[in-house]
Design an enzyme around this catalytic site. Structure first.
Site, short mmCIF file in Angstrom:
data_model
loop_
_atom_site.label_atom_id
_atom_site.label_comp_id
_atom_site.label_asym_id
_atom_site.label_seq_id
_atom_site.Cartn_x
_atom_site.Cartn_y
_atom_site.Cartn_z
N GLU A 258 0.83 -1.21 0.00
CA GLU A 258 0.00 0.00 0.00
C GLU A 258 0.86 1.27 0.00
OE1 GLU A 258 -3.75 0.56 0.21
OE2 GLU A 258 -2.71 2.29 -0.58
N ASP A 262 1.18 4.21 -2.89
CA ASP A 262 0.82 5.60 -2.58
C ASP A 262 1.99 6.55 -2.82
OD1 ASP A 262 -1.45 4.30 -1.77
OD2 ASP A 262 -1.17 4.67 0.37
N SER A 456 -7.06 2.80 -3.93
CA SER A 456 -5.79 3.20 -3.34
C SER A 456 -4.87 3.85 -4.36
CB SER A 456 -5.04 1.98 -2.83
OG SER A 456 -5.47 1.63 -1.57
#
Ligand SMILES: *[C@@H]1O[C@H](CO)[C@@H](O)[C@H](O)[C@H]1NC(C)=O
Ligand SMILES: *[C@@H]1O[C@H](CO)[C@@H](O)[C@H](O)[C@H]1NC(C)=O
Ligand SMILES: *[C@@H]1O[C@H](CO)[C@@H](O)[C@H](O)[C@H]1NC(C)=O
Ligand SMILES: *[C@@H]1O[C@H](CO)[C@@H](O)[C@H](O)[C@H]1NC(C)=O
Ligand SMILES: CC(=O)N[C@H]1CO[C@H](CO)[C@@H](O)[C@@H]1O
Length: 540
Positions: A258, A262, A456
Protein backbone atom coordinates in the site's frame (compact mmCIF):
# COMPACT_ATOMS: atom_id res chain seq x y z
CA UNK A 1 -21.60 -12.45 26.76
CA UNK A 2 -22.32 -8.98 25.42
CA UNK A 3 -24.53 -7.83 28.26
CA UNK A 4 -23.69 -4.57 29.97
CA UNK A 5 -21.31 -4.72 32.88
CA UNK A 6 -20.69 -2.06 35.46
CA UNK A 7 -18.11 -1.34 38.07
CA UNK A 8 -19.77 1.07 40.41
CA UNK A 9 -17.28 2.67 42.74
CA UNK A 10 -18.55 4.48 45.74
CA UNK A 11 -16.46 7.57 45.13
CA UNK A 12 -18.14 8.29 41.82
CA UNK A 13 -21.56 6.83 42.39
CA UNK A 14 -23.18 10.12 43.38
CA UNK A 15 -22.48 11.78 40.06
CA UNK A 16 -23.16 8.57 38.13
CA UNK A 17 -26.74 8.57 39.29
CA UNK A 18 -27.50 11.17 36.65
CA UNK A 19 -25.04 9.92 34.08
CA UNK A 20 -26.04 8.91 30.61
CA UNK A 21 -24.80 5.46 29.74
CA UNK A 22 -23.36 4.38 26.44
CA UNK A 23 -23.31 0.83 25.17
CA UNK A 24 -21.83 -0.88 22.18
CA UNK A 25 -23.49 -4.27 21.89
CA UNK A 26 -21.93 -5.27 18.62
CA UNK A 27 -18.17 -5.29 18.96
CA UNK A 28 -18.20 -8.98 18.01
CA UNK A 29 -19.97 -8.33 14.71
CA UNK A 30 -16.99 -6.30 13.56
CA UNK A 31 -14.61 -9.21 13.76
CA UNK A 32 -13.46 -8.72 17.37
CA UNK A 33 -13.62 -11.45 20.02
CA UNK A 34 -13.29 -10.87 23.78
CA UNK A 35 -10.19 -12.48 25.28
CA UNK A 36 -11.18 -11.71 28.85
CA UNK A 37 -10.57 -9.11 31.49
CA UNK A 38 -7.69 -6.76 30.87
CA UNK A 39 -4.73 -6.68 33.21
CA UNK A 40 -5.60 -4.07 35.84
CA UNK A 41 -2.26 -2.35 35.37
CA UNK A 42 -2.33 -2.21 31.55
CA UNK A 43 -2.38 1.34 30.25
CA UNK A 44 -5.42 2.89 28.58
CA UNK A 45 -4.37 6.02 26.67
CA UNK A 46 -7.57 8.05 27.07
CA UNK A 47 -8.42 10.98 24.84
CA UNK A 48 -11.20 13.34 25.87
CA UNK A 49 -12.55 15.25 22.87
CA UNK A 50 -13.66 18.81 23.53
CA UNK A 51 -16.38 20.58 21.53
CA UNK A 52 -15.67 23.59 19.29
CA UNK A 53 -16.67 27.05 20.51
CA UNK A 54 -18.32 27.86 17.17
CA UNK A 55 -18.64 24.89 14.86
CA UNK A 56 -21.40 26.54 12.79
CA UNK A 57 -19.18 29.58 12.30
CA UNK A 58 -16.30 27.39 11.15
CA UNK A 59 -18.56 25.56 8.66
CA UNK A 60 -19.93 28.85 7.29
CA UNK A 61 -16.41 30.26 6.94
CA UNK A 62 -15.20 27.12 5.16
CA UNK A 63 -18.09 27.27 2.68
CA UNK A 64 -17.37 30.95 2.08
CA UNK A 65 -13.62 30.57 1.42
CA UNK A 66 -14.24 27.47 -0.75
CA UNK A 67 -16.98 28.97 -2.93
CA UNK A 68 -15.48 30.22 -6.22
CA UNK A 69 -18.31 32.78 -6.44
CA UNK A 70 -17.47 34.34 -3.06
CA UNK A 71 -15.26 37.45 -2.72
CA UNK A 72 -13.53 35.51 0.08
CA UNK A 73 -12.60 32.57 -2.15
CA UNK A 74 -9.15 31.21 -1.25
CA UNK A 75 -8.78 33.37 1.87
CA UNK A 76 -7.88 30.42 4.07
CA UNK A 77 -7.52 30.95 7.79
CA UNK A 78 -4.29 30.95 9.76
CA UNK A 79 -3.96 28.62 12.73
CA UNK A 80 -4.97 31.34 15.19
CA UNK A 81 -7.88 32.55 13.02
CA UNK A 82 -9.23 29.01 12.68
CA UNK A 83 -8.81 28.36 16.39
CA UNK A 84 -11.10 31.30 17.21
CA UNK A 85 -13.87 29.01 15.94
CA UNK A 86 -12.49 25.59 16.73
CA UNK A 87 -10.95 26.05 20.17
CA UNK A 88 -13.12 24.61 22.94
CA UNK A 89 -15.20 26.99 25.07
CA UNK A 90 -13.34 27.93 28.25
CA UNK A 91 -16.13 26.50 30.42
CA UNK A 92 -15.73 23.10 28.76
CA UNK A 93 -12.00 23.04 29.39
CA UNK A 94 -12.59 24.07 32.99
CA UNK A 95 -15.38 21.54 33.59
CA UNK A 96 -13.35 18.64 32.21
CA UNK A 97 -10.13 19.67 33.97
CA UNK A 98 -12.02 20.11 37.25
CA UNK A 99 -13.56 16.69 36.90
CA UNK A 100 -10.18 15.13 36.15
CA UNK A 101 -8.44 16.92 38.98
CA UNK A 102 -11.18 15.81 41.38
CA UNK A 103 -9.99 12.36 40.36
CA UNK A 104 -6.36 13.34 40.91
CA UNK A 105 -5.67 13.35 37.19
CA UNK A 106 -3.83 15.93 35.10
CA UNK A 107 -4.41 15.74 31.38
CA UNK A 108 -2.15 16.97 28.61
CA UNK A 109 -3.72 19.22 25.98
CA UNK A 110 -3.55 17.72 22.46
CA UNK A 111 -1.77 19.62 19.70
CA UNK A 112 -4.94 20.94 18.07
CA UNK A 113 -6.35 22.13 21.40
CA UNK A 114 -9.50 20.04 20.90
CA UNK A 115 -8.58 17.19 23.16
CA UNK A 116 -7.12 16.25 26.53
CA UNK A 117 -4.98 13.18 26.99
CA UNK A 118 -4.25 11.07 30.01
CA UNK A 119 -2.72 7.59 30.35
CA UNK A 120 -4.45 5.52 33.01
CA UNK A 121 -4.11 1.99 34.32
CA UNK A 122 -7.18 -0.11 33.55
CA UNK A 123 -8.49 -0.12 37.12
CA UNK A 124 -8.43 3.67 37.26
CA UNK A 125 -10.03 4.04 33.82
CA UNK A 126 -12.74 1.61 34.90
CA UNK A 127 -13.41 3.68 37.99
CA UNK A 128 -13.37 7.01 36.19
CA UNK A 129 -15.73 5.97 33.40
CA UNK A 130 -17.75 3.29 35.13
CA UNK A 131 -16.33 0.97 32.51
CA UNK A 132 -15.07 -2.58 32.29
CA UNK A 133 -12.08 -2.54 29.95
CA UNK A 134 -11.70 -5.90 28.33
CA UNK A 135 -9.11 -7.30 25.98
CA UNK A 136 -10.41 -7.89 22.44
CA UNK A 137 -8.68 -9.46 19.51
CA UNK A 138 -9.42 -8.78 15.86
CA UNK A 139 -9.89 -12.31 14.52
CA UNK A 140 -8.48 -11.80 11.06
CA UNK A 141 -5.31 -9.93 12.05
CA UNK A 142 -4.65 -10.82 15.68
CA UNK A 143 -4.52 -7.12 16.66
CA UNK A 144 -5.40 -6.72 20.35
CA UNK A 145 -7.21 -3.72 21.78
CA UNK A 146 -8.72 -2.66 25.09
CA UNK A 147 -12.37 -1.69 24.89
CA UNK A 148 -15.38 -1.51 27.17
CA UNK A 149 -18.95 -2.46 26.31
CA UNK A 150 -20.31 0.48 28.22
CA UNK A 151 -19.19 3.61 29.99
CA UNK A 152 -20.72 6.58 31.73
CA UNK A 153 -19.89 10.21 32.18
CA UNK A 154 -21.04 12.30 35.11
CA UNK A 155 -23.63 14.94 34.25
CA UNK A 156 -21.24 17.81 34.95
CA UNK A 157 -19.04 16.96 31.98
CA UNK A 158 -21.44 15.39 29.50
CA UNK A 159 -22.08 18.45 27.39
CA UNK A 160 -18.40 19.41 27.62
CA UNK A 161 -17.08 16.29 25.94
CA UNK A 162 -17.54 15.47 22.26
CA UNK A 163 -16.13 11.94 22.59
CA UNK A 164 -14.00 9.70 24.81
CA UNK A 165 -11.60 7.28 23.09
CA UNK A 166 -10.98 4.37 23.34
CA UNK A 167 -14.24 3.27 24.91
CA UNK A 168 -16.90 1.37 23.03
CA UNK A 169 -15.71 1.88 19.48
CA UNK A 170 -13.68 -0.88 17.86
CA UNK A 171 -13.07 -1.08 14.15
CA UNK A 172 -10.30 -2.24 11.92
CA UNK A 173 -8.72 0.04 9.39
CA UNK A 174 -9.26 -1.33 5.89
CA UNK A 175 -6.39 -1.15 3.49
CA UNK A 176 -7.42 -0.48 -0.04
CA UNK A 177 -4.74 -2.05 -2.23
CA UNK A 178 -5.77 -5.36 -3.66
CA UNK A 179 -3.31 -8.19 -4.15
CA UNK A 180 -0.92 -7.86 -7.07
CA UNK A 181 -2.55 -9.23 -10.20
CA UNK A 182 -0.71 -10.64 -13.16
CA UNK A 183 -1.98 -8.72 -16.15
CA UNK A 184 -0.68 -7.82 -19.56
CA UNK A 185 -1.72 -4.20 -19.30
CA UNK A 186 0.10 -1.78 -17.08
CA UNK A 187 -0.59 1.68 -15.72
CA UNK A 188 2.63 3.69 -15.49
CA UNK A 189 3.25 7.36 -14.69
CA UNK A 190 3.47 8.03 -18.43
CA UNK A 191 0.02 6.46 -19.03
CA UNK A 192 -1.52 8.76 -16.42
CA UNK A 193 0.31 11.82 -17.80
CA UNK A 194 -1.10 11.11 -21.25
CA UNK A 195 -4.59 10.26 -20.09
CA UNK A 196 -5.11 13.24 -17.79
CA UNK A 197 -2.77 15.77 -19.46
CA UNK A 198 -0.53 15.80 -16.39
CA UNK A 199 2.67 17.76 -17.13
CA UNK A 200 6.12 16.22 -16.72
CA UNK A 201 7.63 19.65 -16.06
CA UNK A 202 8.98 19.91 -12.53
CA UNK A 203 7.05 21.89 -9.94
CA UNK A 204 8.99 24.84 -8.55
CA UNK A 205 7.02 26.57 -5.76
CA UNK A 206 9.18 26.07 -2.65
CA UNK A 207 6.28 26.10 -0.21
CA UNK A 208 4.22 23.56 -2.13
CA UNK A 209 3.66 20.14 -0.54
CA UNK A 210 1.72 16.90 -0.65
CA UNK A 211 1.26 14.56 2.32
CA UNK A 212 0.65 10.84 1.99
CA UNK A 213 -0.82 9.14 5.08
CA UNK A 214 0.42 5.67 6.03
CA UNK A 215 -1.10 3.31 8.62
CA UNK A 216 -0.87 -0.39 9.55
CA UNK A 217 2.95 -0.36 9.67
CA UNK A 218 3.10 0.21 5.93
CA UNK A 219 6.57 1.24 4.77
CA UNK A 220 7.52 3.67 2.02
CA UNK A 221 11.13 3.22 0.88
CA UNK A 222 13.07 6.00 -0.89
CA UNK A 223 15.53 3.81 -2.78
CA UNK A 224 12.71 1.68 -4.18
CA UNK A 225 10.87 4.77 -5.44
CA UNK A 226 14.15 5.89 -7.03
CA UNK A 227 14.60 2.51 -8.71
CA UNK A 228 11.09 2.68 -10.17
CA UNK A 229 11.80 6.28 -11.18
CA UNK A 230 14.94 5.27 -13.04
CA UNK A 231 12.82 2.99 -15.16
CA UNK A 232 9.59 4.96 -15.57
CA UNK A 233 10.50 8.60 -14.84
CA UNK A 234 14.16 8.87 -15.88
CA UNK A 235 13.55 12.60 -16.47
CA UNK A 236 13.22 13.21 -12.71
CA UNK A 237 16.67 13.99 -11.31
CA UNK A 238 16.38 12.80 -7.74
CA UNK A 239 12.90 11.60 -6.80
CA UNK A 240 12.61 11.61 -3.02
CA UNK A 241 10.32 12.27 -0.09
CA UNK A 242 10.45 12.97 3.63
CA UNK A 243 9.06 10.73 6.35
CA UNK A 244 7.44 11.96 9.55
CA UNK A 245 6.58 9.47 12.26
CA UNK A 246 3.44 9.95 14.37
CA UNK A 247 2.68 7.56 17.27
CA UNK A 248 6.00 5.78 16.57
CA UNK A 249 5.07 4.92 13.00
CA UNK A 250 7.71 2.88 11.15
CA UNK A 251 10.29 4.89 9.21
CA UNK A 252 12.53 2.28 7.62
CA UNK A 253 12.51 -1.13 6.07
CA UNK A 254 11.61 -2.64 2.74
CA UNK A 255 8.56 -1.16 1.07
CA UNK A 256 5.12 -2.72 1.52
CA UNK A 257 2.33 -2.80 -1.07
CA UNK A 258 0.00 0.00 0.00
CA UNK A 259 2.66 2.51 1.01
CA UNK A 260 4.72 1.79 -2.11
CA UNK A 261 1.74 2.36 -4.36
CA UNK A 262 0.82 5.60 -2.58
CA UNK A 263 4.35 7.00 -2.59
CA UNK A 264 5.25 5.84 -6.14
CA UNK A 265 2.21 7.58 -7.64
CA UNK A 266 2.80 10.84 -5.83
CA UNK A 267 6.59 11.23 -6.02
CA UNK A 268 6.73 9.94 -9.62
CA UNK A 269 3.66 11.83 -10.82
CA UNK A 270 3.66 15.16 -8.94
CA UNK A 271 7.10 15.91 -10.35
CA UNK A 272 9.29 17.74 -7.78
CA UNK A 273 6.40 18.62 -5.47
CA UNK A 274 7.83 18.14 -1.95
CA UNK A 275 6.17 14.94 -0.69
CA UNK A 276 5.96 13.85 2.96
CA UNK A 277 5.00 10.34 4.03
CA UNK A 278 3.24 10.54 7.41
CA UNK A 279 3.75 7.13 9.01
CA UNK A 280 1.17 6.70 11.78
CA UNK A 281 1.86 3.97 14.34
CA UNK A 282 -1.63 3.53 15.75
CA UNK A 283 -3.73 1.59 13.29
CA UNK A 284 -7.20 2.52 14.37
CA UNK A 285 -9.30 5.64 14.83
CA UNK A 286 -6.78 6.88 17.40
CA UNK A 287 -4.13 7.08 14.68
CA UNK A 288 -6.46 9.05 12.41
CA UNK A 289 -7.29 11.45 15.25
CA UNK A 290 -3.61 11.83 16.08
CA UNK A 291 -2.67 12.63 12.49
CA UNK A 292 -5.36 15.32 12.45
CA UNK A 293 -4.03 16.73 15.70
CA UNK A 294 -0.49 16.72 14.38
CA UNK A 295 -1.42 18.46 11.12
CA UNK A 296 -3.70 20.99 12.84
CA UNK A 297 -0.84 21.82 15.17
CA UNK A 298 1.37 22.89 12.25
CA UNK A 299 1.50 26.57 11.35
CA UNK A 300 1.41 25.49 7.71
CA UNK A 301 -0.64 22.32 7.33
CA UNK A 302 -0.29 20.48 4.02
CA UNK A 303 -1.98 21.73 0.88
CA UNK A 304 -2.93 18.17 -0.07
CA UNK A 305 -3.40 15.10 2.13
CA UNK A 306 -4.15 11.77 0.45
CA UNK A 307 -5.22 8.66 2.39
CA UNK A 308 -5.84 5.20 0.96
CA UNK A 309 -7.20 3.63 4.15
CA UNK A 310 -10.61 3.78 5.72
CA UNK A 311 -13.43 2.02 7.51
CA UNK A 312 -16.84 0.50 7.01
CA UNK A 313 -19.15 3.32 8.04
CA UNK A 314 -21.46 1.00 10.00
CA UNK A 315 -18.62 0.43 12.47
CA UNK A 316 -19.48 3.95 13.70
CA UNK A 317 -23.26 3.52 13.96
CA UNK A 318 -23.12 3.46 17.76
CA UNK A 319 -20.15 5.81 17.99
CA UNK A 320 -21.12 8.66 15.72
CA UNK A 321 -19.35 11.08 18.05
CA UNK A 322 -16.04 9.54 16.95
CA UNK A 323 -16.93 9.80 13.25
CA UNK A 324 -18.03 13.40 13.83
CA UNK A 325 -14.77 14.23 15.63
CA UNK A 326 -12.69 12.92 12.72
CA UNK A 327 -14.88 14.61 10.14
CA UNK A 328 -14.72 17.90 12.06
CA UNK A 329 -10.92 17.59 12.00
CA UNK A 330 -11.13 17.52 8.19
CA UNK A 331 -13.31 20.63 8.31
CA UNK A 332 -10.63 22.33 10.43
CA UNK A 333 -7.90 21.31 7.97
CA UNK A 334 -10.03 22.44 5.01
CA UNK A 335 -10.57 25.94 6.38
CA UNK A 336 -6.76 26.27 6.59
CA UNK A 337 -6.48 25.40 2.87
CA UNK A 338 -5.89 21.63 2.85
CA UNK A 339 -7.46 19.43 0.16
CA UNK A 340 -8.31 16.23 2.09
CA UNK A 341 -8.55 13.27 -0.29
CA UNK A 342 -9.66 9.72 0.47
CA UNK A 343 -9.92 6.65 -1.73
CA UNK A 344 -13.57 5.54 -1.78
CA UNK A 345 -13.01 1.82 -1.10
CA UNK A 346 -12.69 -1.41 -3.06
CA UNK A 347 -15.88 -3.34 -2.38
CA UNK A 348 -18.35 -1.71 -4.78
CA UNK A 349 -21.63 -1.13 -2.95
CA UNK A 350 -20.52 -3.58 -0.21
CA UNK A 351 -18.02 -1.07 1.24
CA UNK A 352 -14.30 -1.04 1.90
CA UNK A 353 -13.68 -4.55 0.58
CA UNK A 354 -15.90 -7.03 -1.20
CA UNK A 355 -17.87 -8.47 1.70
CA UNK A 356 -21.27 -9.49 2.96
CA UNK A 357 -23.71 -6.69 3.71
CA UNK A 358 -25.48 -6.33 7.08
CA UNK A 359 -29.26 -6.61 6.46
CA UNK A 360 -28.36 -6.94 2.75
CA UNK A 361 -28.16 -3.15 2.57
CA UNK A 362 -25.49 -1.23 0.68
CA UNK A 363 -22.50 -0.26 2.83
CA UNK A 364 -20.98 3.21 2.89
CA UNK A 365 -17.30 3.79 3.69
CA UNK A 366 -15.80 6.29 6.10
CA UNK A 367 -14.29 8.91 5.89
CA UNK A 368 -15.60 9.10 2.30
CA UNK A 369 -19.05 9.88 3.70
CA UNK A 370 -17.66 12.90 5.58
CA UNK A 371 -18.77 16.00 3.64
CA UNK A 372 -15.40 17.75 4.17
CA UNK A 373 -13.28 15.21 2.28
CA UNK A 374 -13.04 14.64 -1.46
CA UNK A 375 -13.64 10.96 -2.11
CA UNK A 376 -11.90 9.38 -5.10
CA UNK A 377 -13.39 6.38 -6.88
CA UNK A 378 -11.73 4.18 -9.51
CA UNK A 379 -11.81 3.72 -13.27
CA UNK A 380 -10.22 1.33 -15.71
CA UNK A 381 -9.56 1.26 -19.44
CA UNK A 382 -8.54 4.10 -21.69
CA UNK A 383 -10.94 4.18 -24.56
CA UNK A 384 -13.45 4.30 -23.18
CA UNK A 385 -12.47 4.93 -19.57
CA UNK A 386 -15.12 3.16 -17.47
CA UNK A 387 -16.00 2.93 -13.80
CA UNK A 388 -14.16 -0.08 -12.35
CA UNK A 389 -16.35 -2.71 -10.68
CA UNK A 390 -14.66 -2.50 -7.27
CA UNK A 391 -15.05 1.29 -6.95
CA UNK A 392 -17.01 1.93 -3.74
CA UNK A 393 -19.76 4.47 -3.88
CA UNK A 394 -23.09 5.18 -2.34
CA UNK A 395 -24.66 7.19 0.42
CA UNK A 396 -23.78 7.86 4.03
CA UNK A 397 -26.13 6.88 6.83
CA UNK A 398 -24.42 9.27 9.23
CA UNK A 399 -23.78 12.45 7.26
CA UNK A 400 -26.65 14.18 5.44
CA UNK A 401 -26.20 15.34 1.86
CA UNK A 402 -24.29 18.64 1.82
CA UNK A 403 -25.80 21.47 -0.19
CA UNK A 404 -22.86 21.68 -2.61
CA UNK A 405 -23.81 18.32 -4.17
CA UNK A 406 -27.58 18.59 -3.81
CA UNK A 407 -28.42 19.14 -7.43
CA UNK A 408 -25.88 16.69 -8.88
CA UNK A 409 -26.94 13.86 -6.55
CA UNK A 410 -30.64 14.63 -6.83
CA UNK A 411 -30.46 14.28 -10.63
CA UNK A 412 -28.89 10.85 -10.27
CA UNK A 413 -31.52 9.76 -7.75
CA UNK A 414 -34.34 11.04 -9.94
CA UNK A 415 -33.07 8.92 -12.82
CA UNK A 416 -32.55 5.93 -10.53
CA UNK A 417 -36.20 6.06 -9.49
CA UNK A 418 -37.27 3.20 -7.24
CA UNK A 419 -34.35 0.92 -8.17
CA UNK A 420 -32.63 -0.30 -4.96
CA UNK A 421 -35.22 1.50 -2.86
CA UNK A 422 -34.53 0.77 0.81
CA UNK A 423 -30.97 -0.43 0.17
CA UNK A 424 -29.36 2.98 0.43
CA UNK A 425 -30.04 6.28 2.17
CA UNK A 426 -31.62 8.83 -0.18
CA UNK A 427 -30.79 11.76 2.13
CA UNK A 428 -27.16 10.78 2.82
CA UNK A 429 -23.96 12.38 1.53
CA UNK A 430 -23.22 10.77 -1.85
CA UNK A 431 -19.70 9.58 -2.68
CA UNK A 432 -17.26 9.42 -4.44
CA UNK A 433 -16.82 12.97 -5.70
CA UNK A 434 -14.32 12.26 -8.49
CA UNK A 435 -12.44 9.27 -9.92
CA UNK A 436 -9.09 8.29 -11.42
CA UNK A 437 -7.53 5.13 -12.84
CA UNK A 438 -7.39 2.26 -10.35
CA UNK A 439 -6.02 -0.86 -12.04
CA UNK A 440 -2.68 -2.41 -12.93
CA UNK A 441 -0.38 0.26 -11.51
CA UNK A 442 3.29 -0.74 -11.81
CA UNK A 443 4.72 -0.52 -8.29
CA UNK A 444 8.10 -1.32 -6.74
CA UNK A 445 7.49 -3.36 -3.58
CA UNK A 446 10.65 -4.40 -1.72
CA UNK A 447 12.63 -4.29 -4.93
CA UNK A 448 10.23 -6.24 -7.13
CA UNK A 449 7.77 -4.84 -9.65
CA UNK A 450 4.11 -5.71 -9.18
CA UNK A 451 0.86 -4.65 -10.74
CA UNK A 452 -1.40 -3.25 -8.03
CA UNK A 453 -4.99 -2.06 -8.23
CA UNK A 454 -7.61 -0.43 -6.04
CA UNK A 455 -9.00 3.02 -5.38
CA UNK A 456 -5.79 3.20 -3.34
CA UNK A 457 -4.16 4.01 -6.66
CA UNK A 458 -6.81 6.55 -7.63
CA UNK A 459 -6.45 8.89 -4.66
CA UNK A 460 -2.65 9.45 -4.98
CA UNK A 461 -3.12 10.00 -8.72
CA UNK A 462 -5.74 12.66 -8.16
CA UNK A 463 -3.67 14.13 -5.30
CA UNK A 464 -0.78 14.60 -7.74
CA UNK A 465 -3.06 16.47 -10.17
CA UNK A 466 -4.20 18.78 -7.37
CA UNK A 467 -0.63 19.31 -6.12
CA UNK A 468 0.63 20.25 -9.59
CA UNK A 469 -2.29 22.64 -10.04
CA UNK A 470 -1.43 24.18 -6.66
CA UNK A 471 2.14 24.66 -7.83
CA UNK A 472 0.95 26.73 -10.75
CA UNK A 473 -1.41 28.73 -8.51
CA UNK A 474 1.28 29.38 -5.88
CA UNK A 475 3.69 30.61 -8.55
CA UNK A 476 0.95 32.91 -9.84
CA UNK A 477 0.42 34.30 -6.33
CA UNK A 478 -3.04 32.76 -6.16
CA UNK A 479 -4.63 30.70 -3.39
CA UNK A 480 -4.25 26.91 -3.54
CA UNK A 481 -7.34 24.82 -4.33
CA UNK A 482 -8.10 23.89 -0.68
CA UNK A 483 -11.48 22.29 -0.04
CA UNK A 484 -12.37 21.12 -3.54
CA UNK A 485 -15.98 20.00 -3.40
CA UNK A 486 -17.84 23.32 -3.67
CA UNK A 487 -15.64 24.18 -6.66
CA UNK A 488 -15.95 20.77 -8.33
CA UNK A 489 -19.74 20.64 -8.02
CA UNK A 490 -20.28 24.23 -9.19
CA UNK A 491 -21.76 24.04 -12.69
CA UNK A 492 -18.89 26.15 -14.09
CA UNK A 493 -16.42 23.35 -13.35
CA UNK A 494 -18.19 20.78 -15.54
CA UNK A 495 -15.58 21.26 -18.28
CA UNK A 496 -12.73 19.97 -16.10
CA UNK A 497 -14.17 16.44 -16.08
CA UNK A 498 -14.10 13.49 -18.38
CA UNK A 499 -17.62 12.32 -17.56
CA UNK A 500 -17.50 8.54 -17.08
CA UNK A 501 -20.80 7.07 -18.22
CA UNK A 502 -20.34 3.32 -18.12
CA UNK A 503 -19.39 0.72 -15.54
CA UNK A 504 -21.10 -0.45 -12.38
CA UNK A 505 -20.05 -1.47 -8.86
CA UNK A 506 -21.64 -4.79 -7.86
CA UNK A 507 -22.05 -5.99 -4.29
CA UNK A 508 -24.64 -7.18 -1.75
CA UNK A 509 -26.05 -9.59 -4.34
CA UNK A 510 -26.82 -6.77 -6.80
CA UNK A 511 -25.20 -5.22 -9.87
CA UNK A 512 -24.62 -2.09 -7.84
CA UNK A 513 -25.00 1.43 -9.18
CA UNK A 514 -24.32 2.30 -12.81
CA UNK A 515 -22.19 5.16 -14.02
CA UNK A 516 -24.17 7.75 -15.96
CA UNK A 517 -24.02 11.26 -17.36
CA UNK A 518 -23.13 13.68 -14.56
CA UNK A 519 -22.49 12.55 -10.99
CA UNK A 520 -22.87 8.87 -10.11
CA UNK A 521 -21.98 6.77 -7.03
CA UNK A 522 -19.14 4.91 -8.76
CA UNK A 523 -17.07 7.63 -10.51
CA UNK A 524 -18.51 10.79 -8.94
CA UNK A 525 -18.34 13.72 -11.36
CA UNK A 526 -15.74 11.91 -13.48
CA UNK A 527 -11.97 11.96 -13.96
CA UNK A 528 -10.14 15.30 -13.97
CA UNK A 529 -8.13 16.69 -16.85
CA UNK A 530 -5.17 18.68 -15.50
CA UNK A 531 -5.08 21.26 -18.29
CA UNK A 532 -8.78 21.95 -18.04
CA UNK A 533 -8.61 22.13 -14.24
CA UNK A 534 -5.83 24.69 -14.54
CA UNK A 535 -7.75 26.77 -17.08
CA UNK A 536 -10.72 26.79 -14.75
CA UNK A 537 -8.64 27.59 -11.65
CA UNK A 538 -6.92 30.42 -13.53
CA UNK A 539 -10.27 31.93 -14.41
CA UNK A 540 -11.25 32.31 -10.75
C1 LIG B 1 -15.83 -7.36 33.08
O1 LIG B 1 -15.73 -8.10 31.89
C2 LIG B 1 -15.21 -9.39 32.08
C3 LIG B 1 -15.06 -10.00 30.70
O2 LIG B 1 -14.02 -9.38 30.07
C4 LIG B 1 -16.12 -10.21 32.95
O3 LIG B 1 -15.56 -11.49 33.16
C5 LIG B 1 -16.31 -9.50 34.28
O4 LIG B 1 -17.28 -10.19 35.04
C6 LIG B 1 -16.77 -8.07 34.04
N1 LIG B 1 -16.76 -7.36 35.31
C7 LIG B 1 -17.85 -6.88 35.83
C8 LIG B 1 -17.70 -6.21 37.15
O5 LIG B 1 -18.93 -6.95 35.28
C1 LIG C 1 -6.99 11.90 45.44
O1 LIG C 1 -5.90 12.06 46.31
C2 LIG C 1 -6.30 12.31 47.66
C3 LIG C 1 -5.06 12.61 48.45
O2 LIG C 1 -4.03 11.68 48.21
C4 LIG C 1 -7.06 11.09 48.19
O3 LIG C 1 -7.51 11.33 49.49
C5 LIG C 1 -8.25 10.84 47.29
O4 LIG C 1 -8.91 9.64 47.68
C6 LIG C 1 -7.82 10.69 45.84
N1 LIG C 1 -9.00 10.62 45.00
C7 LIG C 1 -9.11 9.73 44.01
C8 LIG C 1 -10.36 9.77 43.22
O5 LIG C 1 -8.21 8.94 43.73
C1 LIG D 1 14.84 0.14 1.33
O1 LIG D 1 14.63 -1.13 0.77
C2 LIG D 1 15.83 -1.79 0.41
C3 LIG D 1 15.41 -3.09 -0.26
O2 LIG D 1 14.41 -2.85 -1.21
C4 LIG D 1 16.67 -2.02 1.64
O3 LIG D 1 17.90 -2.60 1.27
C5 LIG D 1 16.93 -0.69 2.33
O4 LIG D 1 17.58 -0.89 3.56
C6 LIG D 1 15.63 0.02 2.61
N1 LIG D 1 15.88 1.35 3.13
C7 LIG D 1 15.57 1.70 4.37
C8 LIG D 1 15.86 3.11 4.75
O5 LIG D 1 15.06 0.93 5.16
C1 LIG E 1 -30.09 8.30 6.59
O1 LIG E 1 -29.21 9.38 6.68
C2 LIG E 1 -29.58 10.37 7.64
C3 LIG E 1 -28.53 11.44 7.58
O2 LIG E 1 -28.57 12.02 6.36
C4 LIG E 1 -29.65 9.77 9.01
O3 LIG E 1 -30.11 10.74 9.92
C5 LIG E 1 -30.60 8.58 8.99
O4 LIG E 1 -30.59 7.95 10.25
C6 LIG E 1 -30.17 7.59 7.93
N1 LIG E 1 -31.12 6.49 7.85
C7 LIG E 1 -30.75 5.24 8.14
C8 LIG E 1 -31.81 4.22 7.95
O5 LIG E 1 -29.63 4.94 8.49
C1 LIG F 1 -1.67 -3.52 -25.16
C2 LIG F 1 -2.18 -4.73 -24.44
O1 LIG F 1 -1.41 -5.52 -23.93
N1 LIG F 1 -3.49 -4.87 -24.40
C3 LIG F 1 -4.13 -6.00 -23.72
C4 LIG F 1 -4.76 -5.52 -22.42
O2 LIG F 1 -5.51 -6.56 -21.79
C5 LIG F 1 -6.58 -7.03 -22.56
C6 LIG F 1 -7.37 -8.02 -21.72
O3 LIG F 1 -6.50 -8.88 -21.04
C7 LIG F 1 -6.02 -7.66 -23.86
O4 LIG F 1 -7.09 -8.08 -24.67
C8 LIG F 1 -5.21 -6.60 -24.60
O5 LIG F 1 -4.59 -7.18 -25.71
Amino acid sequence: MLSAAFVILSLLSASLATAVQRRAPDVSTRGFVALGQASQEATVPLTFGLPMADRDGLHATLMDVSDPASPNYGKYLSKSEAEKFSAPPAESVTAVKDWLSKNNLTAVVGKSGNSLRVNLPVHQANALLNANYTKYEHKATGTQVLRTLSYSLPAEVQQHLSYVYPTTHASKVQERASVPASCANQTTPACLQALYNIPATPATAPTNNLYVAGYLDEIANVSEVQALGTRYRPDITNPTFKIVSIDNGVTSGKGTVEASLDIDYTVLLATDVPVTFASVGLASVDGFLDLNNYLLGLDDPPYVLTTSYGFYEYAFNNDQDIANALCDGYMQLSVRGTSVLYSSGDGGVSGAQSSSCPDNKFVATFPSGCPYVTSVGGTTGISPEVGVDFSSGGFSNIFPRPSYQDSAVQSYLTNLGSTYSGLYNTSGRGFPDVAAQGTNFVVNVAGQLFLVGGTSASSPTFASIVALANDHLLNAGKPVLGFLNPLLYSGDAAAVFNDITSGNNPGCGTDGFSASTGWDPITGLGTVDFERLLTYADSL
